[in-house]
Write a protein that holds these residues in place. Structure first.
Motif, mmCIF file in Angstrom:
data_model
loop_
_atom_site.group_PDB
_atom_site.id
_atom_site.type_symbol
_atom_site.label_atom_id
_atom_site.label_comp_id
_atom_site.label_asym_id
_atom_site.label_seq_id
_atom_site.Cartn_x
_atom_site.Cartn_y
_atom_site.Cartn_z
ATOM 1 N N ASP A 76 0.811 -1.208 0.000
ATOM 2 C CA ASP A 76 0.000 0.000 0.000
ATOM 3 C C ASP A 76 0.852 1.269 0.000
ATOM 4 O O ASP A 76 0.306 2.371 -0.049
ATOM 5 N N GLN A 77 2.149 1.120 0.085
ATOM 6 C CA GLN A 77 3.005 2.283 0.206
ATOM 7 C C GLN A 77 2.960 3.156 -1.046
ATOM 8 O O GLN A 77 2.935 4.386 -0.949
ATOM 9 N N GLU A 78 2.959 2.546 -2.211
ATOM 10 C CA GLU A 78 2.931 3.320 -3.452
ATOM 11 C C GLU A 78 1.653 4.153 -3.539
ATOM 12 O O GLU A 78 1.685 5.332 -3.900
ATOM 13 N N LYS A 79 0.528 3.539 -3.188
ATOM 14 C CA LYS A 79 -0.736 4.266 -3.195
ATOM 15 C C LYS A 79 -0.705 5.406 -2.191
ATOM 16 O O LYS A 79 -1.176 6.518 -2.471
ATOM 17 N N ALA A 80 -0.117 5.147 -1.022
ATOM 18 C CA ALA A 80 -0.042 6.173 0.014
ATOM 19 C C ALA A 80 0.814 7.353 -0.446
ATOM 20 O O ALA A 80 0.472 8.517 -0.202
ATOM 21 N N VAL A 81 1.925 7.079 -1.121
ATOM 22 C CA VAL A 81 2.786 8.166 -1.612
ATOM 23 C C VAL A 81 2.057 8.979 -2.672
ATOM 24 O O VAL A 81 2.145 10.217 -2.693
ATOM 25 N N HIS A 82 1.319 8.312 -3.556
ATOM 26 C CA HIS A 82 0.556 9.037 -4.579
ATOM 27 C C HIS A 82 -0.502 9.932 -3.932
ATOM 28 O O HIS A 82 -0.774 11.033 -4.426
ATOM 29 N N GLN A 83 -1.093 9.473 -2.844
ATOM 30 C CA GLN A 83 -2.058 10.306 -2.131
ATOM 31 C C GLN A 83 -1.373 11.531 -1.531
ATOM 32 O O GLN A 83 -1.930 12.638 -1.537
ATOM 33 N N SER A 84 -0.138 11.343 -1.045
ATOM 34 C CA SER A 84 0.590 12.489 -0.503
ATOM 35 C C SER A 84 0.997 13.451 -1.619
ATOM 36 O O SER A 84 1.047 14.668 -1.406
ATOM 37 N N LEU A 85 1.274 12.933 -2.808
ATOM 38 C CA LEU A 85 1.571 13.797 -3.959
ATOM 39 C C LEU A 85 0.366 14.669 -4.293
ATOM 40 O O LEU A 85 0.502 15.863 -4.583
ATOM 41 N N LEU A 86 -0.808 14.064 -4.265
ATOM 42 C CA LEU A 86 -2.034 14.829 -4.523
ATOM 43 C C LEU A 86 -2.221 15.904 -3.462
ATOM 44 O O LEU A 86 -2.605 17.038 -3.764
ATOM 45 N N HIS A 87 -1.925 15.554 -2.222
ATOM 46 C CA HIS A 87 -2.035 16.530 -1.131
ATOM 47 C C HIS A 87 -1.055 17.679 -1.353
ATOM 48 O O HIS A 87 -1.397 18.859 -1.116
ATOM 49 N N MET A 88 0.152 17.367 -1.809
ATOM 50 C CA MET A 88 1.141 18.409 -2.080
ATOM 51 C C MET A 88 0.670 19.322 -3.207
ATOM 52 O O MET A 88 0.855 20.551 -3.146
ATOM 53 N N GLU A 89 0.074 18.757 -4.249
ATOM 54 C CA GLU A 89 -0.423 19.557 -5.368
ATOM 55 C C GLU A 89 -1.501 20.533 -4.904
ATOM 56 O O GLU A 89 -1.581 21.661 -5.384
ATOM 57 N N GLN A 90 -2.329 20.089 -3.981
ATOM 58 C CA GLN A 90 -3.447 20.907 -3.533
ATOM 59 C C GLN A 90 -3.065 21.889 -2.431
ATOM 60 O O GLN A 90 -3.708 22.922 -2.265
ATOM 61 N N HIS A 91 -2.003 21.569 -1.660
ATOM 62 C CA HIS A 91 -1.646 22.389 -0.499
ATOM 63 C C HIS A 91 -0.175 22.803 -0.531
ATOM 64 O O HIS A 91 0.447 22.959 0.528
ATOM 65 N N TYR A 92 0.373 22.997 -1.735
ATOM 66 C CA TYR A 92 1.788 23.354 -1.856
ATOM 67 C C TYR A 92 2.100 24.678 -1.153
ATOM 68 O O TYR A 92 3.244 24.929 -0.765
ATOM 69 N N ASN A 93 1.108 25.549 -0.994
ATOM 70 C CA ASN A 93 1.340 26.849 -0.373
ATOM 71 C C ASN A 93 1.207 26.814 1.142
ATOM 72 O O ASN A 93 1.350 27.838 1.803
ATOM 73 N N LYS A 94 0.954 25.636 1.702
ATOM 74 C CA LYS A 94 0.869 25.487 3.154
ATOM 75 C C LYS A 94 2.203 24.979 3.705
ATOM 76 O O LYS A 94 3.083 24.560 2.970
ATOM 77 N N GLU A 95 2.336 25.015 5.037
ATOM 78 C CA GLU A 95 3.554 24.509 5.666
ATOM 79 C C GLU A 95 3.519 22.979 5.657
ATOM 80 O O GLU A 95 2.701 22.361 6.331
ATOM 81 N N LEU A 96 4.396 22.378 4.880
ATOM 82 C CA LEU A 96 4.463 20.928 4.753
ATOM 83 C C LEU A 96 5.864 20.451 5.127
ATOM 84 O O LEU A 96 6.852 20.992 4.635
ATOM 85 N N THR A 97 5.937 19.456 5.974
ATOM 86 C CA THR A 97 7.223 18.865 6.332
ATOM 87 C C THR A 97 7.223 17.404 5.911
ATOM 88 O O THR A 97 6.162 16.803 5.704
#
Length: 569
Positions: A186-207
């Motif tokens: 499930d790790q690959e799917k989880a990373v892709h979900q985090s990529l989507l989150h980055m695309e949508q919230h790139y202007n927020k504080e992300l670590t």
């Protein structure tokens, strides 16, 4: 990864209550300094609002987070919740080898990773009726801005010590189970979900810690999988994403660098400028100055020339028999066009009042004062092209293509493809209805010839003008002589009056001005029966979208009425 040690030895424990942060003192927080090189520390977060600082990296710890700390670093806790509590343990690890206990100095679980356990389990395991009173609170002793803890010594009563150690052992065991429960599939799917989150919230504080926690993975595990999928480390990918959005803002916005940096997620405009230069090779303003002038589309015209188009074009000039009708069909009104003769002939002449005449081939002297953004030329003079290019981007396109091809090409220049496709679909539907309506008037495959009479001159038309509707839409076929010059790439041929009989067909359509009828009518009456000669006004000899669409409404009467059909405006 080492399995959890079968035996631990509890050393110290305390209930930590980090002091809430305030604007008056940002140093009032818990500083954990482990002086025991052979001990590990376990923090259990009992309430929301706790932050942990490790090597200048901040983690926001959720309620129920359990995190192992090694002896090698100093950690700091902060909170904005006055009720926040953190259970704190230090313990030694052992490996059992028969009857021998072997000390293990390293953490047996991942150090720095927040394992999340349900609060219901933690409360059942740790919290009893004497929770508040039986656990010692930390005592603040300020020294050089540091706050240390006063630890509880080991209980002297053995049963109490053994019970607390057993609870700690149980919690560590549950943490180990969580680690084993993370399926790699499930790790690959989880990373892709985090990529989507980055695309949508790139202007927020992300670590990286935040993103890893989101996926249920530990930091090193997440970073490794992330790079396998994207080829980049998470921070590098996020920075590149922010720079990409910054490029768009720099080209389309006049805001300050500070505002642009803030909008894409950089807190510091100087750091933003440095990272932008690393990724693009340009300082932000240098990039804007260069590419705001060159951020253009490149198209190839019918002469094979590469022409750069500006992103927006509001002032268009055009030449060509059908160009104006094609522009109007997609909702574009040119400011200038070659309309000297057209404005008295085309059926849409009422739409041309606001268009200035620039000559049949776009005279540079007439075009220049209009300050056009773009020139679209169906007719042109080759020796004037360099002059026109100096005024504005100039595209030469071929009038020999079909109506559909020309319309789609022009629509693409102005990003109006959908409008063009809608027109084509609507026109095709109307053609199908018309063919059913005229099924008793003609049959598909009949030969047809189109003649254009201008004064004393007679022309036989190829597959353009009115003939385009007959051959392309209604299913008529050109007779052999007409088909021959069509294959040669000719749009029309001028013929002598005595050559008319050579081109006669099953159907003969004569386009003429009313004033020329007296001259031309006897010629066709002598040569053929009036029943297969159809007369119509020369204004229908265009194949732009507007003319072709309006023509459909008058074709039924053209087939049944031998008299000339007046233009319908």
């Amino acid at each position: 990864m080492h399995n959890i040690s079968p035996y631990i030895q509890l050393q110290k424990y305390a209930l930590l209550c980090p002091t809430p942060l305030s604007s008056e003192s940002t140093l009032q927080n818990i500083r954990i300094e482990n002086n025991h090189a052979d001990c590990c520390t376990l923090l259990i977060i009992m309430d929301h609002g706790v932050r942990l600082h490790i090597d200048n990296v901040t983690q926001i710890l959720r309620q129920g987070s359990c995190i192992i700390l090694s002896y090698q670093h100093i950690y700091r806790l902060e909170t904005d919740n006055s009720q926040a509590r953190v259970a704190w343990f230090t313990f030694k690890n052992f490996e059992v080898d028969g009857l021998i206990l072997r000390r293990v100095p390293y953490a047996t679980l991942i150090s720095g990773y927040p394992y999340k356990l349900p609060m219901s389990i933690l409360k059942t395991t740790l919290v009893g009726e004497d929770w508040e009173c039986s656990w010692p609170r930390n005592v603040h002793v300020q020294k050089h801005g540091e706050v240390r803890t006063q630890e509880q010594p080991l209980p002297t009563f053995a049963p109490e010590y053994l019970i607390l150690q057993a609870k700690l052992q149980l919690i560590l065991g549950m943490m180990a189970q969580l680690e084993q429960a993370n399926p790699s599939v499930d790790q690959e799917k989880a990373v892709h979900q985090s990529l989507l989150h980055m695309e949508q919230h790139y202007n927020k504080e992300l670590t990286v810690e935040y993103l890893a926690e989101m996926t249920g993975m530990i930091r090193w595990q997440y970073s490794k999988k992330f790079k396998t999928i994207t080829g980049k480390q998470p921070i590098e990918y996020l920075t590149e994403l922010r720079v990409k959005h910054a490029k768009n803002l720099l080209l389309r916005s006049s805001e300050t660098l500070r505002e642009i940096a803030k909008q894409v997620g950089f807190k510091d405009e100087y750091y933003f400028s440095r990272r932008f230069h690393q990724f693009t090779g340009y300082a932000p303003r240098e990039f804007a100055n260069i590419f705001s002038r060159t951020h253009l589309r490149i198209v190839t015209d019918s002469l094979g020339r590469k022409v750069q188009l500006p992103e927006t074009t509001n002032r268009i000039v055009a030449t060509g028999t059908n160009t104006i009708g094609e522009l109007l069909a997609i909702g574009i009104m040119p400011i200038g066009a070659g309309i000297a003769t057209m404005k008295s002939q085309v059926i849409y002449k009422n739409k041309l009042h606001s268009i200035l005449d620039i000559g049949l081939q776009a005279s540079p002297e007439q075009v220049s004062p209009l300050k056009p953004d773009l020139m679209l030329l169906g007719n042109y003079c080759e020796r004037q092209l360099s002059q026109l290019d100096a005024i504005a981007p100039t595209i030469v396109y071929s009038g020999r293509n079909t109506t559909y091809e020309r319309l789609l090409y022009i629509a693409d220049l102005f990003n109006r493809n959908k409008v063009a496709e809608q027109w084509i679909n609507r026109y095709e539907a109307n053609i199908r209805r018309l063919r059913r309506q005229l099924s008793d008037q003609y049959h598909v495959g009949e030969h047809a010839t189109v003649y254009l009479v201008l004064g004393k001159n007679v022309y036989v038309m190829g597959q353009n003008g009115f003939a385009a509707t007959l051959y392309e839409s209604l299913g008529f076929r050109p007779p052999a002589p007409v088909n021959h010059f069509i294959q040669e790439g000719m749009l029309w041929v001028q013929i002598e009056l005595n050559q008319i009989s050579r081109y006669l067909s099953d159907r003969n359509f004569v386009l003429s001005n009313p004033s020329d009828l007296q001259f031309i009518t006897p010629l066709f009456s002598e040569k053929s029966s009036p029943y297969n000669v159809h007369w119509l006004d020369s204004s229908w000899n265009y194949d732009d979208p507007i003319t072709r669409e309006r023509l459909l409404s008058v074709l039924p009467s053209i087939f049944t009425n031998p008299k000339i059909q007046r233009r319908i405006l």
